[in-house]
Design a protein around this motif. Sequence first.
Motif, PDB file in Angstrom:
ATOM      1  N   VAL A 146       0.870  -1.179   0.000  1.00 46.99           N
ATOM      2  CA  VAL A 146       0.000   0.000   0.000  1.00 46.99           C
ATOM      3  C   VAL A 146       0.904   1.225   0.000  1.00 46.99           C
ATOM      4  N   ARG A 157       1.111   5.479   0.014  1.00 48.77           N
ATOM      5  CA  ARG A 157       0.445   6.772   0.205  1.00 48.77           C
ATOM      6  C   ARG A 157       0.736   7.620  -1.032  1.00 48.77           C
ATOM      7  N   GLU A 215       5.679   3.455   1.441  1.00 43.65           N
ATOM      8  CA  GLU A 215       5.075   2.146   1.192  1.00 43.65           C
ATOM      9  C   GLU A 215       4.956   1.348   2.478  1.00 43.65           C
ATOM     10  N   CYS A 222      -3.187  -4.241   8.924  1.00 47.84           N
ATOM     11  CA  CYS A 222      -2.334  -3.059   8.774  1.00 47.84           C
ATOM     12  C   CYS A 222      -2.367  -2.256  10.065  1.00 47.84           C
ATOM     13  N   ILE A 257      -4.861   6.270  -1.952  1.00 47.05           N
ATOM     14  CA  ILE A 257      -3.721   5.364  -1.886  1.00 47.05           C
ATOM     15  C   ILE A 257      -3.612   4.580  -3.178  1.00 47.05           C
ATOM     16  N   SER A 258      -2.537   3.840  -3.284  1.00 49.47           N
ATOM     17  CA  SER A 258      -2.310   2.953  -4.416  1.00 49.47           C
ATOM     18  C   SER A 258      -1.923   1.595  -3.839  1.00 49.47           C
ATOM     19  N   ILE A 259      -2.419   0.521  -4.423  1.00 48.50           N
ATOM     20  CA  ILE A 259      -2.153  -0.819  -3.923  1.00 48.50           C
ATOM     21  C   ILE A 259      -1.521  -1.641  -5.042  1.00 48.50           C
ATOM     22  N   ILE A 272     -10.266  -1.028   2.073  1.00 48.66           N
ATOM     23  CA  ILE A 272      -9.922  -0.191   0.918  1.00 48.66           C
ATOM     24  C   ILE A 272     -10.964  -0.386  -0.163  1.00 48.66           C
TER      25      ILE A 272
END
Length: 127
Positions: free
Chosen positions: A29, A31, A37, A54, A64-66, A88
């Motif tokens: 994950v 930000r 990360e 988490c 966010i990006s996963i 998420i």
Amino acid sequence: MEQPIKIHAAGKGQNREAARDSLFLTAVVKRLADRSERTVRVRNLSAGGMMADCTEIFARDEAISIILRGVGEVSGRVAWRSIDKIGITFDNQIDPKRARKPVGTAKSDVPQHIRVAQVRRPGLKID
């Protein structure tokens, strides 16, 4: 192993049903604000979101990006947060079955021209 579970949509007062696939795999994950990360363990995954172990503090609705194995990088937002778990919501639907597929195939370290074919030794009887 997919089971529909009713999830209460936060703030909407409605229930939605989504097929959730229970599994254990790791994901990263990120930000979007500072690109930091955090590796998390995915507990369940659906086309529209996931739940993961988490302990990192994320704000509700934080972008966010996963990075999911077999799926790639997916953008999303934090839907909910507890002490040790995070929910998420993905910005776009994914195919959760892709996360279960093997990533690669095992390759032999022995070059093809050196490999010996399996042959039956004469005089040995195989039942």
